[in-house]
Design a protein around this motif. Sequence first.
Motif, short mmCIF file in Angstrom:
data_model
loop_
_atom_site.label_atom_id
_atom_site.label_comp_id
_atom_site.label_asym_id
_atom_site.label_seq_id
_atom_site.Cartn_x
_atom_site.Cartn_y
_atom_site.Cartn_z
N THR A 37 0.82 -1.21 0.00
CA THR A 37 0.00 0.00 0.00
C THR A 37 0.85 1.26 0.00
OG1 THR A 37 -1.76 -1.16 1.19
CG2 THR A 37 -1.82 1.25 1.22
N VAL A 38 1.78 1.34 0.96
CA VAL A 38 2.61 2.54 1.05
C VAL A 38 3.65 2.56 -0.07
CG1 VAL A 38 4.39 1.61 2.61
CG2 VAL A 38 3.80 4.04 2.70
N GLY A 39 4.07 1.36 -0.51
CA GLY A 39 5.03 1.29 -1.60
C GLY A 39 4.48 1.85 -2.89
N ILE A 40 3.23 1.52 -3.20
CA ILE A 40 2.59 2.03 -4.42
C ILE A 40 2.55 3.56 -4.40
CG2 ILE A 40 0.36 2.22 -5.62
CD1 ILE A 40 -0.14 -0.70 -4.71
N PHE A 41 2.19 4.11 -3.23
CA PHE A 41 2.07 5.57 -3.13
C PHE A 41 3.41 6.24 -3.42
CE2 PHE A 41 1.58 9.67 -0.98
CZ PHE A 41 0.34 10.05 -1.45
N LYS A 42 4.50 5.72 -2.81
CA LYS A 42 5.80 6.33 -3.05
C LYS A 42 6.24 6.12 -4.50
CE LYS A 42 10.59 6.69 -1.52
NZ LYS A 42 11.60 6.36 -0.51
N HIS A 85 7.85 3.70 -17.52
CA HIS A 85 8.13 3.07 -16.24
C HIS A 85 7.56 1.65 -16.25
CE1 HIS A 85 9.06 7.22 -15.00
NE2 HIS A 85 8.00 7.52 -15.74
N VAL A 86 7.84 0.86 -15.20
CA VAL A 86 7.46 -0.56 -15.21
C VAL A 86 6.94 -0.99 -13.84
CG1 VAL A 86 8.27 -2.93 -15.53
CG2 VAL A 86 9.17 -1.11 -16.99
N ILE A 87 5.88 -1.78 -13.85
CA ILE A 87 5.42 -2.53 -12.68
C ILE A 87 5.45 -4.01 -13.07
CG2 ILE A 87 3.48 -3.09 -11.18
CD1 ILE A 87 2.61 -0.20 -11.32
N ALA A 88 6.08 -4.86 -12.24
CA ALA A 88 6.21 -6.28 -12.56
C ALA A 88 5.90 -7.14 -11.34
CB ALA A 88 7.62 -6.59 -13.07
N GLY A 132 -1.95 -11.47 -13.83
CA GLY A 132 -3.09 -11.56 -12.92
C GLY A 132 -2.73 -11.22 -11.49
N THR A 133 -1.55 -11.69 -11.05
CA THR A 133 -1.11 -11.40 -9.68
C THR A 133 -0.83 -9.92 -9.49
OG1 THR A 133 -0.14 -13.62 -9.47
CG2 THR A 133 0.65 -11.94 -7.95
N VAL A 134 -0.22 -9.29 -10.48
CA VAL A 134 0.03 -7.84 -10.39
C VAL A 134 -1.28 -7.08 -10.32
CG1 VAL A 134 1.06 -5.84 -11.52
CG2 VAL A 134 2.22 -8.04 -11.62
N GLU A 135 -2.24 -7.47 -11.13
CA GLU A 135 -3.55 -6.80 -11.10
C GLU A 135 -4.19 -6.96 -9.74
OE1 GLU A 135 -4.71 -7.28 -15.85
OE2 GLU A 135 -5.57 -8.66 -14.36
N LYS A 136 -4.12 -8.17 -9.17
CA LYS A 136 -4.77 -8.44 -7.88
C LYS A 136 -4.06 -7.73 -6.73
CE LYS A 136 -4.04 -12.50 -6.04
NZ LYS A 136 -3.34 -12.18 -4.75
N ASN A 137 -2.75 -7.82 -6.68
CA ASN A 137 -1.99 -7.29 -5.53
C ASN A 137 -1.73 -5.79 -5.59
OD1 ASN A 137 -1.82 -9.90 -4.61
ND2 ASN A 137 0.35 -10.17 -5.10
N VAL A 138 -1.51 -5.28 -6.81
CA VAL A 138 -0.99 -3.92 -6.93
C VAL A 138 -2.00 -2.94 -7.56
CG1 VAL A 138 0.87 -2.51 -7.91
CG2 VAL A 138 1.35 -4.84 -7.15
N ILE A 139 -2.64 -3.35 -8.63
CA ILE A 139 -3.43 -2.40 -9.41
C ILE A 139 -4.87 -2.28 -8.92
CG2 ILE A 139 -4.31 -1.84 -11.72
CD1 ILE A 139 -1.80 -3.22 -12.83
N ASN A 140 -5.56 -3.40 -8.75
CA ASN A 140 -7.01 -3.36 -8.48
C ASN A 140 -7.40 -3.69 -7.05
OD1 ASN A 140 -7.56 -2.72 -11.21
ND2 ASN A 140 -7.46 -4.88 -11.78
#
Length: 458
Positions: free
Chosen positions: A32-37, A50-53, A58-66
Amino acid sequence: MKLVLSPKFKDFLTTRTRRDYLEGTTAAGKTTVGIFKFMMMVADSDLKFHVIAGADLGTVEKNVINSELGLIAQMEGLADYYPKGQGKISLPHIKYRTRKGMKIIYVCGFDNKARWKKVLGSQSGCVYIDEVNTADMEFLREITHRCKYMMTTSNPDAPDKPVYKEFINHSRPLKRYAADYPVELLAELKEESVKGYVHWYFTFYDNASMTKEDIQEKIDAVPRGTKMYKNKIQGLRGKATGLVFCNFSKKHHVITKEQAKKYIRSTGQQTEWFEYFTSGLDTAYSTTSKDTIAMSFVGITNKGRCIVLDERVYNNASQTVPIAPSDTVVNYVAFLERNRKEWGGLARNVFVDSADQATLTECAKYKRAHPECLYIFNNAYKKVTIIDRIMLQLGWMAYNEERQACYQVVDTCVNYIRELDNYSWKEDKDEEPEDANDHMVNSTQYAWIPYKHKIGYQ
């Protein structure tokens, strides 16, 4: 959406670095705080891409994006996600509106090499890697020199994973937070430090959104004494499932050489002293594997305490000139002599892997050529089965607040400690450990088997 931030989280958000490595317990709020920074860093970057991996898309969408407190929720109205691409950009990406213009954040999984190869086709500004302990090492090695800033999150994992040695262990905590670290985790950050690489250790106590009741519920949900408890609740590294020595703890079982030396018999005032010394030798001469020639030196006290005092490990794959059985005997005698002088006790009977008759033959030749040799080279006694050896050792490692464990290891025995952290059961067979991470395990067992009735509290 308003984030609830603890003082450490606020410090994290305002500290500028080249790399941020986030590690810690479950429910610590790292993502949560990592995404914000990360989004702050993207907004400040002069680069567009830039990149998010993560493990997979599906895991990135579940954990990070949505997720409920994920990227889209935090950046509501500023960021839009296009999982199938849009317009001229065919890859999954996020469009992020900032004061420096539109930023494009590519989204990919380690499982799709063809896709991440396309993502890494050019220089990136900021990179966010979710659960980096599961990452494809080829991906990490490629992307680390293609970005200006990188952030990773991870729950503690097996400490021998290359991601630690090559990346995470080169980072250091800020001095003001070093006291927050478990001693075991701080000791893992031992590779050469790199300026600007900062390690952040977060627990659920740093997560201001967690109540005391929430934290206790998390603690109660994981059985104490398991490796999952060690990883998820204590925030310590170690393979999470299938470990043979599941009750091994550096806090309870690892001691310093100075602590061990108090058992050297010196005065009549002592109540506990080393009564027996013994040693084991396990051998493997392969030049293509990680298998090792492993020597151990063990002391057993009059009170039943067994301490692994020293080790010496050779790996033929790393030798310019491979070690032969005749070399091993010379090395072993030197090892025994050094420990006899240091610990003031003779391990007259020593025990060599009985499956290696070539080395035992060399031992016999050495004795004939050197009649002054003090040592008797015995076949290791293997009628005590592997499962019985393990059960004995697990019992000796048992610890509670009323007494110490009666099986301990000196902290300089780094190879043995690593094996205790990684020696695992086979997944497809009951009561049979894997044939890996076991050479020092076998060596120490050969040493103490003849003295097993002398070990353990009454």
